[in-house]
Design a protein around this motif. Structure first.
Motif, PDB file in Angstrom:
ATOM      1  N   LEU A 280     -10.627  -6.592  -6.989  1.00  0.00           N
ATOM      2  CA  LEU A 280      -9.494  -7.483  -6.722  1.00  0.00           C
ATOM      3  C   LEU A 280      -9.132  -8.298  -7.959  1.00  0.00           C
ATOM      4  O   LEU A 280      -7.956  -8.472  -8.282  1.00  0.00           O
TER       5      LEU A 280
ATOM      6  N   HIS B 171      -7.522  -5.969 -10.558  1.00  0.00           N
ATOM      7  CA  HIS B 171      -6.182  -5.650 -10.078  1.00  0.00           C
ATOM      8  C   HIS B 171      -5.232  -6.818 -10.360  1.00  0.00           C
ATOM      9  O   HIS B 171      -4.123  -6.637 -10.840  1.00  0.00           O
TER      10      HIS B 171
ATOM     11  N   GLU C 125      -3.812  -4.533   7.724  1.00  0.00           N
ATOM     12  CA  GLU C 125      -5.080  -5.232   7.598  1.00  0.00           C
ATOM     13  C   GLU C 125      -5.554  -5.595   8.998  1.00  0.00           C
ATOM     14  O   GLU C 125      -4.810  -5.499   9.959  1.00  0.00           O
TER      15      GLU C 125
ATOM     16  N   TYR D 196     -19.879  -7.816   0.083  1.00  0.00           N
ATOM     17  CA  TYR D 196     -18.699  -8.486  -0.477  1.00  0.00           C
ATOM     18  C   TYR D 196     -18.948  -9.984  -0.442  1.00  0.00           C
ATOM     19  O   TYR D 196     -19.404 -10.519   0.570  1.00  0.00           O
TER      20      TYR D 196
ATOM     21  N   LYS E 184       0.826  -1.210   0.000  1.00  0.00           N
ATOM     22  CA  LYS E 184       0.000   0.000   0.000  1.00  0.00           C
ATOM     23  C   LYS E 184       0.858   1.258   0.000  1.00  0.00           C
ATOM     24  O   LYS E 184       0.575   2.212  -0.724  1.00  0.00           O
TER      25      LYS E 184
ATOM     26  N   ILE F 268     -15.673  -4.837  -4.419  1.00  0.00           N
ATOM     27  CA  ILE F 268     -14.324  -5.209  -3.986  1.00  0.00           C
ATOM     28  C   ILE F 268     -13.920  -6.547  -4.609  1.00  0.00           C
ATOM     29  O   ILE F 268     -12.758  -6.740  -4.968  1.00  0.00           O
TER      30      ILE F 268
ATOM     31  N   LEU G 243      -9.208  -0.961  -3.075  1.00  0.00           N
ATOM     32  CA  LEU G 243      -8.818  -2.013  -2.144  1.00  0.00           C
ATOM     33  C   LEU G 243      -8.028  -1.465  -0.956  1.00  0.00           C
ATOM     34  O   LEU G 243      -7.845  -2.166   0.031  1.00  0.00           O
TER      35      LEU G 243
ATOM     36  N   THR H  16      -8.168   0.499  -9.013  1.00  0.00           N
ATOM     37  CA  THR H  16      -8.610  -0.659  -8.225  1.00  0.00           C
ATOM     38  C   THR H  16      -7.832  -0.733  -6.917  1.00  0.00           C
ATOM     39  O   THR H  16      -8.380  -1.118  -5.882  1.00  0.00           O
TER      40      THR H  16
ATOM     41  N   SER I 205     -11.031  -1.119   2.358  1.00  0.00           N
ATOM     42  CA  SER I 205     -12.304  -1.625   1.849  1.00  0.00           C
ATOM     43  C   SER I 205     -13.480  -1.093   2.663  1.00  0.00           C
ATOM     44  O   SER I 205     -14.589  -0.955   2.143  1.00  0.00           O
TER      45      SER I 205
END
Lengths: 267, 224
Positions: free
Chosen positions: A162, A165, B26, B163, A57, A158, A143, A139, A146
């Motif tokens: 993904l 991407h 995350e 999702y 990231k 998403i 991401l 994208t 999210s």
């Protein structure tokens, strides 16, 4: 005698693109292949599965910043009139003709086109980065967080982001490693390495052979002397060579291991 | 000012403006903390969290074994219970089986299990496992974002919960019905990537061969 092909700023952009692209490849593969032993090892270099994402990231944001900087830079260069005519990277109709002639030359059906400053494949590579940055960057931003992006788009976007991407990243990696590296390093006429992007210039004799129209244009404009640059020290040439090959080897290994391990991943 | 300095300065500035490291992390650490917490309290039934299960690395490639407990006419009770509170009531030797014995595909079609070490019951709950359509199921669409997603993804909303954890294979024709955007986006990208490589890979190979065999003089320029 060497004549200039790239300015220090342009080489800096290319160098930072090399470094960020390789980082994104390694951290991205580390996550994609986390189910395999190779993926675990690769991810371990960047702090494991979560560490990979953090690095990915950060570097992704850096790439987008560099991309925006490059657009600003290009606009400024255009405004200063440095990208006119054949010095421009904008595609022209003649590029299609050169591509067709070049392909015909491969089959022995025509003479090589007389390339000017930029060949069709150099323009293609340049604009491929734009298309890759737009697809991977947009994208990637979806991401990035999210939870935030699901407030703007539906959460199932998403899933889509993904996959887009992923496929675009694989295309970019395969194109850079298999095609760009081959064209820049392993073609007979440029073997072992086309160092123009690192040294900033090319030998006049080589340029006369590979880009005759460019040299003739410079001579006709009386501009050739203005493009001469001093020779690069041997030590720096060695550094460029080692660095260039390190990147080629790392890229090739990443692609080879990725292909070997592809059947072991849950796609 | 020299353009290199300008760019370096802007780069340094942009580094300063980047989000803090914690923003980039995350929620995986939370997942593990949550899982350890749940394991320690014995919240899950024994047979789903047996040690050494090593869920994300299911190397066993054997297909699901319907065997003597096949999902067929004799076990029709399973099918008609999909909206009831206990979807699995009446399945023989239920205690001795794991979820993926029957739900093989669901064990491998999502990144939560495959990559993130989650087990089925962390989302689907303990016994009795109700159908996601059951009114009181924690996975019912009206509450799953709060009851399930938000356990790890703090702040999850209804949109976030849409999702698809059990993601269909985007290449399959069945996905065109169930998730058309994923299907078309995937195939558009495959067409782009495949088309690019299909043209330029053979082109590059032939180009390399052409230069390799085009005489002693280095070619690539005006000659020949």
């Amino acid at each position: 005698m060497m004549i200039r092909r790239f300015t220090p700023v342009q080489r800096l952009f290319h160098l930072s693109l090399i470094l960020t692209f390789m980082m994104q490849t390694a951290t991205g593969f580390g996550r994609l292949y986390i189910e395999t032993a190779w993926g675990k090892w690769l991810a371990g270099l960047f702090g494991g599965y979560t560490g990979c994402l953090a690095v990915h990231k950060w570097v992704g944001i850096l790439m987008l910043v560099l991309f925006l900087l490059h657009i600003v830079y290009a606009v400024v260069q255009i405004a200063r009139g440095k990208m006119r005519g054949q010095d421009s990277l904008l595609p022209r109709l003649s590029d299609i003709g050169e591509f067709l002639r070049h392909t015909a030359w491969i089959f022995g059906l025509a003479r090589q086109p007389r390339f000017d400053r930029w060949t069709w494949w150099e323009k293609f590579d340049y604009w491929a980065v734009f298309w890759g940055m737009v697809i991977l960057g947009s994208t990637g931003l979806i991401l990035f967080d999210s939870l935030v992006s699901s407030r703007v788009i539906m959460g199932w976007g998403i899933n889509v982001a993904l996959w887009v991407h992923r496929v675009e990243a694989i295309l970019a990696i395969l194109h850079v490693v298999l095609i760009h590296f081959f064209v820049a390093h392993l073609r007979r006429s440029h073997f072992p390495m086309d160092k123009a992007m690192f040294e900033g210039g090319v030998e006049v004799d080589a340029a006369k052979e590979h880009r005759p129209a460019w040299i003739e244009r410079l001579k006709a404009g009386g501009d050739l002397e203005g493009h001469v640059i001093s020779a690069v020290p041997t030590a720096m040439r060695a550094v460029y060579f080692v660095f260039g090959y390190a990147v080629v080897v790392i890229g090739a290994l990443l692609v080879i291991y990725a292909l070997i391990n592809a059947p072991r991943v849950t796609w | 000012m020299h353009p290199v300095k300008t760019i370096l300065g802007l780069l340094l500035f942009s580094l300063w403006a980047l989000p803090g490291p914690s923003w980039c992390m995350e929620v995986k650490s939370d997942v593990h903390r949550y899982r350890n917490y749940e394991l320690s309290t014995g919240y899950y039934e024994r047979y789903e969290v047996r040690p050494g299960l090593n869920r994300p690395l299911i190397m066993d490639e054997t297909p699901a074994r319907p065997g003597i407990l096949s999902y067929g006419p004799g076990t029709a009770t399973v099918r008609v219970r999909t909206r009831l509170q206990d979807a699995h009531a009446g399945i023989a030797f239920y205690e001795g089986r794991t979820c993926v014995d029957c739900h093989r595909q669901q064990g491998g079609d999502n990144l939560h299990v495959v990559r993130n070490d989650l087990v089925c019951r962390q989302c689907h709950g303990g016994e009795p496992i109700s159908s996601v359509n059951h009114y009181y199921s924690p996975l019912n669409k009206i509450r799953r974002h709060a009851y399930i997603c938000a356990k790890c993804h703090q702040g999850a909303g209804i949109s976030y919960a849409s999702y698809l954890v059990h993601e269909p294979n985007p290449a399959m024709m069945s996905t065109r019905e169930s998730f058309p955007l994923l299907f078309y986006a995937f195939w558009a990208m495959i067409a782009l990537a495949g088309g690019t490589l299909a043209i330029f890979l053979p082109h590059t190979v032939l180009w390399g061969l052409r230069e390799l065999f085009s005489g002693g003089k280095k070619k690539g320029g005006d000659e020949s």
